[in-house]
Structures are given as C-alpha cells and as structure tokens.
Design a protein around this motif. Sequence first.
Motif, PDB file in Angstrom:
ATOM      1  N   ALA A  88       0.887   4.158  -2.786  1.00 30.92           N
ATOM      2  CA  ALA A  88       0.737   5.583  -2.465  1.00 30.92           C
ATOM      3  C   ALA A  88       1.837   6.413  -3.121  1.00 30.92           C
ATOM      4  N   ARG A 132       0.830  -1.210   0.000  1.00 34.47           N
ATOM      5  CA  ARG A 132       0.000   0.000   0.000  1.00 34.47           C
ATOM      6  C   ARG A 132       0.863   1.258   0.000  1.00 34.47           C
ATOM      7  N   GLU A 139       1.715   5.551   5.449  1.00 34.08           N
ATOM      8  CA  GLU A 139       0.708   5.542   4.386  1.00 34.08           C
ATOM      9  C   GLU A 139      -0.208   6.761   4.489  1.00 34.08           C
ATOM     10  N   ARG A 140      -0.575   7.117   5.702  1.00 34.28           N
ATOM     11  CA  ARG A 140      -1.448   8.278   5.887  1.00 34.28           C
ATOM     12  C   ARG A 140      -0.733   9.572   5.458  1.00 34.28           C
ATOM     13  N   ALA A 198      -0.707   9.810   1.746  1.00 35.39           N
ATOM     14  CA  ALA A 198      -2.020  10.181   1.220  1.00 35.39           C
ATOM     15  C   ALA A 198      -2.280  11.678   1.384  1.00 35.39           C
ATOM     16  N   GLU A 199      -1.853  12.220   2.523  1.00 38.25           N
ATOM     17  CA  GLU A 199      -2.059  13.651   2.763  1.00 38.25           C
ATOM     18  C   GLU A 199      -1.187  14.513   1.856  1.00 38.25           C
ATOM     19  N   ARG A 244      -5.486  10.626  -4.738  1.00 36.09           N
ATOM     20  CA  ARG A 244      -6.138   9.589  -3.947  1.00 36.09           C
ATOM     21  C   ARG A 244      -6.427  10.122  -2.556  1.00 36.09           C
ATOM     22  N   THR A 245      -7.582   9.812  -2.035  1.00 38.56           N
ATOM     23  CA  THR A 245      -7.922  10.241  -0.678  1.00 38.56           C
ATOM     24  C   THR A 245      -8.242   9.072   0.232  1.00 38.56           C
ATOM     25  N   GLU A 246      -8.521   7.895  -0.360  1.00 42.45           N
ATOM     26  CA  GLU A 246      -8.915   6.781   0.488  1.00 42.45           C
ATOM     27  C   GLU A 246      -7.690   6.140   1.131  1.00 42.45           C
ATOM     28  N   LEU A 247      -7.905   5.585   2.285  1.00 42.83           N
ATOM     29  CA  LEU A 247      -6.867   4.825   2.982  1.00 42.83           C
ATOM     30  C   LEU A 247      -7.376   3.415   3.240  1.00 42.83           C
TER      31      LEU A 247
END
Length: 504
Positions: free
Chosen positions: A444, A440, A483-484, A487-488, A455-458
């Motif tokens: 990302a 993942r 991962e977060r 994504a941010e 992408r915004t989903e986690l």
Amino acid sequence: MLKRMLVAPDPGRLRLRSSARAVLGIGMAVTLSGLVSHSLPAAVAGGLAALLALFTVTDAQVRDQALTTSLLPVVGFPVLAVATALHDYPLARDAAFLAVVCAGVYARRWGPRGHALGVFAFMAFFMAQFLHAVPGQLPELYAAVALSIITASAVRFGAWCYERRLPTPVVPALPGSRGLARTTTRQAIQATAASAFALGIGQLLSADRWYWAVGTVWWVFVNTASRGETLVRGFRRVLGTVAGIAAGLLFAVPLHGDTVPTAALVAVCVFGIFYTAAVSYSWMVFFVTVLAGLLYGLLGVLNPGLLVLRLTETGAGALGSALAVLLVLPVTLHATTDAWIQRALRCVHACTAGATARLAGSPTADPGPQVTELEALLGRVRLSLAPLVHPLNPLRARKERARQVLALLDLCAREVRGLTAVAADPDASHDARLAAACRRVEAAVLALAQPGPPRTELNALPAHAAHHHPGAEAALAHLHALERALAELAAPLRTSPRAPLVPA
C-alpha cells in the motif's frame, strides 16, 4: 487559539521542562552578567545569548548539542565586532547585515547545527543594533555573552539534562539538490531580497529602529520551506505582534522600567516563548513582543509611539517576505508537502516492519525510534499543510483534501502506536498472518509512491482463528486498520489537487 495552546499534548512534559529550564538558565545568566559587568546592556546581551543557546540548539544527541553550543561564540563574536565597527557607516553596515542574512539562511543546508549558528550570527548583528553598541563596549559584551552561554550550558548539560533519558525526535532534512534547485539556496536569495526591501522601508519609517523590519523577515523564514508556509508565518507574525503590542500598552508602559515587576514579567515571557513555540507561532511572537517592550522599558526608551513603530516595522518585514516568496525563485507548496508525506509514509512502513519483526521474536527489532521519528515527521507534515487548512484559505477543495490527508495520517500514527504497544508484550507470539499483513501494508505504501491509478481494493484479513494469542489478534487488527487508512489516502494524494473529493 488560547484553548488549543492550553490543551495541546505535551508528551513527557517536554515543553514544560524546557520552559522551566529556560527560565532558570536565562535568569542565572542575566544575574551573573549583571553582577560581573554592572552594565544593563551587557545583562541584556547575556540574557539574549542564553535564550538563543537554549532555544536554537536542537541537535539530536546531547554531545552534538554541546558542540554546537560551544561554537556559538565562534560565529557570534566576529559578527558582533563587525556590527559595532560599522555603526557609523550605514551603507557598509546594511550590506554586511544582508550578507549575514544570506549566509545564515544558506547555512541551514547543514542541518540543526548550521541553523543554530546562522540564527546566532544574525542575532549578534541584530543585538548590536538593538543596543546601539559601539566598539568600546565589545569587551563587556563578549564577557557577558561568554559567561551566559557557559551558565546556560551548565544548566542544560549538567543540572537539568533530561535529554539523556528521553528520546529526541529527529526529522532528517529532505533530500538535497544542486544549485538553485536546493531549497536552502532559494530561501537564502529570497530572504536577502526580502531583507533588502524591509531594510529600505524600515529606514524610511525610522532611522533608529529599522532593524525590526529585517528581524521580522528573518524569523518569518525560520522553519519554513515553501511559499505557502512563509505567507502563513508572516500573517501569524503580524497577528502575534498586534496582540503583544496591546499587552505592552497594558503592562509594560505603565511599569516605566521598574526593575522587580519587569523582571517577573520577563520570566513569564521567557516561559511563554518556550512553552508555546512548538504549538503556536502567534503566541510565541506575542510573548517575544511583550518581552521586547519590557526590555525597552528597562533601557528607558519605552513609550506608546515606539510600540506603534514596532508594528509598522513588522508589517514592512512581513510584506517584504510575501513579495520575495511570490516573486523570487518561489518554492511551491505542493512539492514540499508531497516530499514530507512520502517520508512519513516510508516511516510508517518502517515502524510496521519493526513491530512485526519484534512479534516474530527478533531480539534486535525495536520500532520505538521509528515511532518517535514518525511523530516528528507528522509534525513537519502539519506545518507544511498549515497554509491549506488555514481558515483564510479560499480554495475549499484543497483545504478539504489537506484535512483528509492529516486525518488519515494521524490514524496511521495511532495504529502504529497501538501495534508497537502490542509488540512490546513479551507474551505476544508469532503468527503467520502478521507477515502477510505487513507485506500488504508495504504494498500500500509503494502504491502511494508510484504513479498510476489509485488502488481501491483491500485484501481481507483471514477470519479469526481459534487458539491464536490475543497479542497476535490485536496486532492484526492494527495492521488491518493501517492498511485501510493507506488505501483511503490514495484518493486525496493521487487525484488532482483542484478536483473535489468523492466520498468513499
């Protein structure tokens, strides 16, 4: 600014070691040069050669550092000879100086070695102007430079070679291009144009000290890769010079070249140059300016008017640099910054993959080198983004975006370090969830590198399972946080630079 410099991290005390070693090596070089030649200009030349040998040679491997150091006289001696031979022929001298500037900047395309040799060639020409050297002085200057490089090498590679035991951060150059698309080619043309402007204005200001304007151009262009970086570097150059001149008026002028206190202050300045170079360009310039004033005091020509002239020459050089990067083949900040960020993100993935493989039991997996490279890459990202986060930047949206990118990249680095520490635990066992989390993270990183909507989903990590090893749980926590953060990063990296950020 002083507080930031004093509290700046110094992993492994590398800055402290480098600074102390520089004082020792340069002090020994100056002493030996003075004893052998009994000439103050030769001692000054020797000290400058030792400083450059210790400061500019930054190859990753010790053997490569030694080879680069041995090549310094190969490029420096011919340039020094040309500079002294053309002393009485201003037009030819100026043309030769511009040619050295162009070749020295262009040589950066060959990495740290090309950079070091280019700097030494430029400073050889500059030194001839500083000392008003003539051909008859070449033998003693050659002897002093050679002896000083040997002395500095004996300290660096023999008595105090800490690099053999510590990892050296290596930042590979950005992918090369061809022709005018290559950054080093553009910068060579820009630096030459800026130097021509500075040389003309500098000679109008002073027929004897014009070379300070060209020197300002040279050092403004060192370690910059875009228009914004160069403009900020020029501003900081002027700021450091102003502060250094004020200190020179307080300390250097009253000494009147008195040898013992001047030598002590020179040692302090050398230490300051090496200690602050990595964290504050303004402070480094401050110490360089005070050092130059002290050397002028030893040569018997220091006075307040000379320091004021030094400031005006610096202003001419900074102005020439600004005009060149704005008008001559400009290199945009966005393109350079994006390239460094993408390199850092790929390194984040490499670190993650290495740590996960280590946790899975691979005997050859070692994320340590990648973590060291990541730290160096993040330093380069900070340098590239410095113009956007500068207090004088009026573009609030871009400033806030740059700050968010830096904060998230720092968070990525922190989680990578934590993951690597967990992976170093020999008792940490493999967990099937680690491979999925690593995939993942890879996805990302790829999403940030590819065009398309952010992408915004986690993907949520599986809930804590009973009887799993604590090391695996800690690794999963670091991977989840990583991962977060990735994504941010999509918001500041994938939307328009001028659009205001929408809080998550």
